[in-house]
Every structure is written in C-alpha cells, then in structure tokens.
Scaffold this motif. Structure first.
Motif, PDB file in Angstrom:
ATOM      1  N   GLN A 222       0.850  -1.195   0.000  1.00  0.00           N
ATOM      2  CA  GLN A 222       0.000   0.000   0.000  1.00  0.00           C
ATOM      3  C   GLN A 222       0.886   1.246   0.000  1.00  0.00           C
ATOM      4  O   GLN A 222       1.761   1.382   0.840  1.00  0.00           O
ATOM      5  N   ALA A 223       0.626   2.132  -0.972  1.00  0.00           N
ATOM      6  CA  ALA A 223       1.377   3.384  -0.999  1.00  0.00           C
ATOM      7  C   ALA A 223       0.904   4.277   0.144  1.00  0.00           C
ATOM      8  O   ALA A 223      -0.211   4.111   0.653  1.00  0.00           O
ATOM      9  N   LEU A 238       8.651  -2.614  -0.902  1.00  0.00           N
ATOM     10  CA  LEU A 238      10.108  -2.710  -1.060  1.00  0.00           C
ATOM     11  C   LEU A 238      10.761  -3.383   0.145  1.00  0.00           C
ATOM     12  O   LEU A 238      11.684  -4.176  -0.009  1.00  0.00           O
ATOM     13  N   VAL A 239      10.247  -3.098   1.331  1.00  0.00           N
ATOM     14  CA  VAL A 239      10.804  -3.737   2.530  1.00  0.00           C
ATOM     15  C   VAL A 239      10.611  -5.247   2.436  1.00  0.00           C
ATOM     16  O   VAL A 239      11.536  -6.025   2.702  1.00  0.00           O
ATOM     17  N   THR A 240       9.418  -5.671   2.007  1.00  0.00           N
ATOM     18  CA  THR A 240       9.176  -7.111   1.856  1.00  0.00           C
ATOM     19  C   THR A 240      10.105  -7.712   0.807  1.00  0.00           C
ATOM     20  O   THR A 240      10.713  -8.762   1.033  1.00  0.00           O
ATOM     21  N   PHE A 269       7.749   0.898  -7.517  1.00  0.00           N
ATOM     22  CA  PHE A 269       6.672   1.809  -7.927  1.00  0.00           C
ATOM     23  C   PHE A 269       6.043   2.452  -6.707  1.00  0.00           C
ATOM     24  O   PHE A 269       5.839   1.757  -5.722  1.00  0.00           O
ATOM     25  N   PRO A 270       5.717   3.730  -6.692  1.00  0.00           N
ATOM     26  CA  PRO A 270       5.928   4.670  -7.799  1.00  0.00           C
ATOM     27  C   PRO A 270       7.344   5.214  -7.893  1.00  0.00           C
ATOM     28  O   PRO A 270       7.627   6.005  -8.765  1.00  0.00           O
ATOM     29  N   PRO A 277       6.738   2.563  -0.970  1.00  0.00           N
ATOM     30  CA  PRO A 277       6.572   1.783  -2.207  1.00  0.00           C
ATOM     31  C   PRO A 277       5.311   0.917  -2.184  1.00  0.00           C
ATOM     32  O   PRO A 277       5.065   0.167  -1.256  1.00  0.00           O
ATOM     33  N   LYS A 278       4.539   1.066  -3.267  1.00  0.00           N
ATOM     34  CA  LYS A 278       3.271   0.357  -3.411  1.00  0.00           C
ATOM     35  C   LYS A 278       3.498  -1.012  -4.032  1.00  0.00           C
ATOM     36  O   LYS A 278       2.815  -1.983  -3.742  1.00  0.00           O
ATOM     37  N   LYS A 279       4.480  -1.057  -4.943  1.00  0.00           N
ATOM     38  CA  LYS A 279       4.709  -2.296  -5.689  1.00  0.00           C
ATOM     39  C   LYS A 279       6.193  -2.440  -6.033  1.00  0.00           C
ATOM     40  O   LYS A 279       6.857  -1.444  -6.357  1.00  0.00           O
ATOM     41  N   THR A 280       6.692  -3.676  -5.944  1.00  0.00           N
ATOM     42  CA  THR A 280       8.041  -3.947  -6.467  1.00  0.00           C
ATOM     43  C   THR A 280       7.962  -5.171  -7.379  1.00  0.00           C
ATOM     44  O   THR A 280       7.189  -6.093  -7.141  1.00  0.00           O
ATOM     45  N   VAL A 281       8.758  -5.126  -8.426  1.00  0.00           N
ATOM     46  CA  VAL A 281       8.861  -6.257  -9.341  1.00  0.00           C
ATOM     47  C   VAL A 281      10.349  -6.591  -9.450  1.00  0.00           C
ATOM     48  O   VAL A 281      11.158  -5.710  -9.748  1.00  0.00           O
TER      49      VAL A 281
END
Ligand SMILES: [Zn+2]
Length: 413
Positions: A222-223, A238-240, A269-270, A277-281
């Motif tokens: 969640q951002a 990002l921490v995860t 991301f973003p 960070p909401k999302k990491t790939v």
C-alpha cells in the motif's frame, strides 16, 4: 609444443585486430566488417591446413577433412567468433583456434580419419547484434527456423539477410543441417570464472552445463505518505522484497553443489523519495548442474513467498524461463579425461555456469567440452586473458580424442 603455442598466440593476436574498437577491446559483431576480416583469416588458415571450406545460409563456417568412409557423419570441433561490445580476445576464438590447430596436427601427422573432421566457426553466439544468442548453433540444429531468422533485425533496423549480403555472404545457402551428418561436437571455451585459476589446474572437463530458471516476482502493498504513515501501519512492498532477496544467498548456499541464485533486476513503484513503495517487481535467476537442486530451490522460494503472503502482502511469482541442465556425453568425458592423464596434464571436473553452443548441440549429438582458466576470472571485457599454453594443452587433448572419435589411423601408429 612450442611451435603449437606460438601459432596459437599468432591466431589470437591476428583475430583480436579485427575489432571495431581498437585499443578498447574486441568488438566484432556478426556480419560486420570485422566479421568479414576474421572470416577471411579463418578461411585462409583452413585452406592452408588442407581443409575444404564451406559456409551455410547463416554464415557459419566449416572446414572439412574428408574421411575414408562414404557419407559418414563428421566430428565437429569449434566455437563462435563473434564478440560482445568491448569484449576480450579469447571468448569464442580460443575454441575456434583450438579446432584449427587440431586440424593442423591431423595434417602434420598425415592422419587419415574414417569419419570426417570438421572445424567450425559459429556466428552470433553472444547475441550482441540480433539478440537471443547461440544463433549459429540454434540455426544448424533447427531450433531457430529460417522464417524466424529472416525476421530478426539489429538496432538500426537492418535485417539478418541484408547484413549478410552486405559482407558478401549468401543467405540462400542451406541452413538447417541433418543431425545424421554430425557424429560429435567438441568445444573449448575459457572458463569465465575463477575456479580453475584458484585451484591452479590448467584443464576443466565440463560435466554439465547448468540448467536455469528465471522468475519475475511482484510484491504489492500500500502506498502512503513517507512522513505521516506510522511504521506499524505500513505495507511496504520494497521492505518485503528486500527481506526476501536478502535470504536468497543462504537458500543457495544451503542447497550446495554450486547452486547459485541472483536478483539482477528490481523495479520500485511509484519510485518517489517520499512515497512508501506500493509495488516492487524483481527477477530471480536460479542455476545448478543438477535438476533436483533447481527444483529444491524453487520449492523453498515458494515457501518463502507463502510466508510473506501470510503476513498480508500480495505476492505473485511468474516462471519465465526453464532450461534443464545439459549433461555432457559420458564416453566423451571419459576420453577427454583419459587423454589428459596420458598427456600428464592435470584436470578437474567442472560445471559450466554459462550457456554455450555445446549446450545446443547436446540436443542432437554427443558433446564434450573443455575449459581453460580465465585470468582473475574475467571475461566480456578488454582485460580477458588466458594462457596460450593452456589452449595448447586443450588442443593436444582434443587431438587424441578426435583421433579416437574419427577412428583415425596413421602411418606412425
Ligand atoms: Zn563464448
């Protein structure tokens, strides 16, 4: 031996001059002016060593010593002669030069093989111009179709066939080769790693080319505002991701047997300095010489993902690539080891962590591969260096092995 070594040094030196970046390493892209120059040099040497020269519709180069048996399959020896941009003089050419010098020894000792001997110089192994890599061997074995070959273009939009014609090659020549015309394939390559140098052993007999798998893992959280969201109220993607990635080295070490695991790509991301960070790939690359080790690590990776899902993060893993390890032919491995012992050249068994043309050929024929030490383990850079004495050792091992595989007879034996 001294003559052999000085000829090897001369070949490597000459070939290294065919570079688009003089003074800054070897840059020899497929179907470039430098490809043409290196090709002309190799054709000249093949003829000088009594070989009949032929090219195929991909521009792969073959120099053949006929056998006494009619329509018999050939024992192939060689490697690729393209390079990465600003690469070194040994990655590829060492194996082509080794093949040439095996042919020279056949000629010098007037050896008549039953099965033909073919020295081969392959195109576009690195994939630096048209992408994908291993193009010469994939073409010969039919893994790359003529149709797909024609569609490939370089960064400037030049197609494979246009580029071939530009340096005087003929794309209408036959492409795929009937596997029945191949009896075996031998390849010498620089190790591109530190193991042989550290052990101070001149020859590595390759047992397997590692299998590999690649995953793309997406972590969604969640951002939120970096200043106003309390630490215990965050789902920071990002921490995860960082916690997971930090555990990969111990997963690989725990599995052992040279298993390696790498995250080489990470997108956030973003990607804002003041946004949670909401999302990491990110990518995960897993390699091992044995399939069971790859499978074990995949299972552990899934367990790890599951444990973070239980923590409330949304995590998906997509397998993007899976290649089985390729085991080298047992009989050829034994012949290579026997020849090393007979020549009193120390050797050890080794796995290849990188893909090679030998890996592609192993799908259609019996394959054997030797490694020689790389100085400081370096490759794909101008500093890449290997000892010509080690190449000479490999030539003699291949010479003895090729005599057996071609069932050669000679006047002095
Ligand atoms: Zn290579």
């Amino acid at each position: 031996m001294e003559n052999l070594q000085s000829r090897i040094e001369e070949h490597i030196e000459k070939l290294s001059q065919f570079t688009a970046t003089p003074g800054n390493g070897t840059t020899r892209l497929t179907y470039s002016k430098e490809d043409r120059q290196a090709r002309d040099y190799l054709i000249g040497k093949m003829k000088e060593y009594g070989l009949v020269v032929r090219e195929d519709g991909f521009g792969n180069l073959f120099g053949k010593l006929d056998g006494t048996l009619k329509d018999a399959p050939s024992v192939l020896i060689g490697s690729h002669f393209d390079s990465v941009p600003n690469g070194g003089p040994y990655d590829g050419p060492a194996g082509v030069v080794a093949g040439l010098e095996v042919a020279a020894l056949f000629a010098k000792n007037q050896i008549k093989p039953k099965y033909p001997l073919e020295i081969i110089a392959l195109i576009e192994e690195e994939g630096a111009r048209f992408g994908g890599g291993l193009m010469g061997s994939r073409g010969i074995t039919g893994l790359l179709s003529e149709e797909n070959f024609k569609k490939l273009k370089d960064n400037e939009g030049v197609s494979t066939e246009e580029a071939m014609v530009k340096i005087g090659l003929d794309p209408t020549l036959p492409k795929k080769r009937d596997p029945k015309t191949i009896k075996a394939f031998l390849e010498l390559h620089i190790e591109q790693g530190p193991i042989l140098e550290e052990k101070n052993i001149p020859i590595g007999v390759v047992e397997a080319i590692v299998g590999l798998t690649q995953f793309e893992i997406t972590v969604e959280g969640q951002a939120g505002h970096a200043g106003t969201t309390p630490m215990d109220r965050r789902a920071d993607a990002l921490v995860t991701a960082a916690q997971m990635i930090a555990q990969f080295p111990s997963l690989a070490i725990e599995e052992g047997a040279g298993t390696v695991m790498t995250t080489g790509q990470l997108h956030v991301f973003p990607n804002g300095a003041n946004v949670i960070p909401k999302k990491t790939v990110f990518t995960v690359d897993i390699r091992s010489g044995k399939e069971e080790h790859i499978q074990n690590v995949i299972r552990k990776l899934n367990e790890l993902i599951e444990s973070y899902r239980l923590d409330g993060m949304k995590i998906t893993a997509e397998q993007q690539l899976y290649m089985q390890p390729k085991v080298m032919n047992r009989e050829i491995v034994a012949l290579l080891k026997q020849a090393s012992s007979d020549l009193e050249t120390p050797y050890c068994s080794i796995n290849s962590g990188a893909g090679h043309d030998a890996m592609v050929f192993s799908d259609v024929t019996d394959v054997g591969m030797l490694f020689i030490p790389s100085k400081d383990g370096l490759s794909h850079c101008p500093e890449e260096w290997s000892d010509s004495m080690h190449i000479a050792n490999a030539v003699q091992i291949f010479f003895e092995t090729a005599k057996k595989l071609t069932e050669a007879s000679s006047n002095d034996q």
